[in-house]
Design a protein around this motif. Structure first.
Motif, short mmCIF file in Angstrom:
data_model
loop_
_atom_site.label_atom_id
_atom_site.label_comp_id
_atom_site.label_asym_id
_atom_site.label_seq_id
_atom_site.Cartn_x
_atom_site.Cartn_y
_atom_site.Cartn_z
N VAL A 87 -9.88 8.08 20.27
CA VAL A 87 -10.86 7.45 19.39
C VAL A 87 -10.87 8.21 18.07
O VAL A 87 -11.01 9.43 18.07
CB VAL A 87 -12.26 7.47 20.04
CG1 VAL A 87 -13.31 6.93 19.07
CG2 VAL A 87 -12.27 6.67 21.33
N PRO A 88 -10.67 7.53 16.95
CA PRO A 88 -10.63 8.22 15.65
C PRO A 88 -11.86 9.09 15.43
O PRO A 88 -13.00 8.66 15.65
CB PRO A 88 -10.58 7.06 14.64
CG PRO A 88 -9.99 5.92 15.40
CD PRO A 88 -10.48 6.07 16.80
N GLY A 89 -11.61 10.33 15.00
CA GLY A 89 -12.70 11.25 14.71
C GLY A 89 -13.28 11.95 15.91
O GLY A 89 -14.18 12.78 15.76
N GLN A 90 -12.78 11.64 17.12
CA GLN A 90 -13.29 12.27 18.34
C GLN A 90 -12.12 12.89 19.09
O GLN A 90 -11.30 12.18 19.67
CB GLN A 90 -14.02 11.25 19.22
CG GLN A 90 -15.21 10.61 18.51
CD GLN A 90 -16.00 9.72 19.45
OE1 GLN A 90 -16.25 10.09 20.59
NE2 GLN A 90 -16.41 8.55 18.96
N ARG A 91 -12.06 14.19 19.09
CA ARG A 91 -10.88 14.90 19.57
C ARG A 91 -10.55 14.63 21.03
O ARG A 91 -9.39 14.44 21.38
CB ARG A 91 -11.09 16.41 19.36
CG ARG A 91 -9.91 17.26 19.80
CD ARG A 91 -10.17 18.73 19.55
NE ARG A 91 -9.05 19.56 20.01
CZ ARG A 91 -9.05 20.88 19.98
NH1 ARG A 91 -10.09 21.53 19.49
NH2 ARG A 91 -8.01 21.55 20.43
N ASN A 92 -11.55 14.61 21.88
CA ASN A 92 -11.30 14.52 23.33
C ASN A 92 -11.81 13.23 23.94
O ASN A 92 -12.12 13.18 25.13
CB ASN A 92 -11.94 15.72 24.04
CG ASN A 92 -11.30 17.03 23.64
OD1 ASN A 92 -10.08 17.13 23.58
ND2 ASN A 92 -12.12 18.04 23.36
N THR A 93 -11.90 12.17 23.14
CA THR A 93 -12.36 10.88 23.66
C THR A 93 -11.24 9.86 23.56
O THR A 93 -10.66 9.68 22.48
CB THR A 93 -13.59 10.39 22.87
OG1 THR A 93 -14.62 11.39 22.93
CG2 THR A 93 -14.12 9.10 23.46
N PHE A 94 -10.95 9.21 24.67
CA PHE A 94 -9.86 8.25 24.73
C PHE A 94 -10.35 6.92 25.30
O PHE A 94 -11.28 6.88 26.12
CB PHE A 94 -8.71 8.77 25.61
CG PHE A 94 -8.08 10.03 25.10
CD1 PHE A 94 -6.97 10.00 24.28
CD2 PHE A 94 -8.62 11.27 25.44
CE1 PHE A 94 -6.40 11.16 23.81
CE2 PHE A 94 -8.06 12.44 24.98
CZ PHE A 94 -6.94 12.38 24.16
N VAL A 95 -9.72 5.86 24.86
CA VAL A 95 -9.93 4.54 25.45
C VAL A 95 -8.60 4.05 26.00
O VAL A 95 -7.54 4.56 25.65
CB VAL A 95 -10.51 3.54 24.43
CG1 VAL A 95 -11.91 3.94 24.02
CG2 VAL A 95 -9.60 3.43 23.21
#
Length: 292
Positions: A87-95
């Motif tokens: 997720v752009p701008g979120q280092r450890n968040t994925f979709v």
């Protein structure tokens, strides 16, 4: 362009995805829980979901928890493109978007059950002990499962040489390790099944060129278990003209090593392993001559 995006440039966009309840999907994905994960991904009109939301929706549909989500996603990736997208701008968040068919879906081997004979041969070859910790059901009360050294979704097969017994604890630890590097799945697919350790490490670094690559990921691709040293293999690549500086970062109480590829050379015609051995022989001869 990310590795996942690069892998998907040739996918067949004209081939529609199977409906969640279709016979086509049941033939491809015999496991009901994995089909449920597919359904959640397929029926996400508001965009791709994070892992926590996928798990919540699957648990609602199945009526139970502990569904081994990483394993279910790997199973789907046998045929479908389901990248872990940051997720752009979120280092450890994925979709996890369901983008379409893999370009090689028709050629890939289905996740069929391992033959009973190969299962028995694998257990016997390892002395009915876990390949990671050495514990056995008889002496230690552990349960052994048959593991793919190279996961099927990364190019592995059901061939006996790709099988090993692991206790449930070490099998779960391995699943968690691969999950940690899910964003590098494209680079892993390009490198893990190559025949020589230098090729595997080198092609991983090339796929992630310019990015700091953790030593743990290099060791995962090296596949030398307790016999090899990734730092040594990197030194050997440097002897072939590659530039791979090392940097260190503090991670809590640990200090982690990272390697960044800055320059690479074409692979020697005789292969990197033979080229490294030839250079080592020349070095030893020069040392003997120097020592008289």
């Amino acid at each position: 362009m990310t590795d996942e995006q690069d892998d998907m440039t040739d996918q067949d966009e004209s081939r529609p995805l199977p409906e969640p309840g279709s016979q086509e999907l049941q033939e491809l994905v015999p496991d009901a829980e994995t089909r449920c994960v597919y359904q959640v991904l397929y029926e996400s009109p508001d965009g791709p979901l994070e892992m926590g939301e996928i798990r919540r929706r699957v648990e609602e549909l199945m009526g139970k928890a502990n569904l081994q989500m990483d394993r279910r996603l790997r199973s789907l990736r046998t045929y479908f493109e389901v990248p872990a997208t940051r997720v752009p701008g979120q280092r450890n968040t994925f979709v996890y978007p369901l983008l379409g068919w893999r370009p090689d879906a028709e050629q890939r081997t289905a996740r069929r059950a391992i033959r009973a004979a190969d299962r028995a041969l694998t257990l016997h070859s390892y002395g009915y002990r876990c390949a990671a910790c050495g514990r056995s059901p008889k002496e230690d009360g552990v349960k052994l499962v048959i593991d793919h050294k190279v996961p099927l979704d990364l190019g592995g097969t059901n061939d006996p040489e790709n099988l090993q017994p692991l206790c449930v604890e070490d099998n779960h630890a391995k699943q968690a390790l691969f999950a940690d590097y899910e964003e590098n799945a494209g680079a892993l697919r390009r490198s893990m099944t190559l025949p020589e350790v230098h090729l595997r490490i080198g092609e991983l670094l090339k796929a992630l060129s310019g990015q700091p690559v953790p030593k743990e990921l290099i060791a995962l691709v090296a596949r030398e278990e307790n016999q090899g040293d990734p730092a040594k293999r990197l030194r050997e690549l440097r002897s072939l003209g590659w530039k791979i500086p090392c940097s260190k970062r503090k991670d809590g109480r640990k200090v982690r090593s990272f390697y960044t590829l800055q320059h690479w050379e074409p692979w020697p015609e005789q292969g990197p392993q033979a080229a490294v051995a030839r250079l080592e022989r020349a070095r030893r001869r020069a040392q003997r001559q120097q020592n008289g």
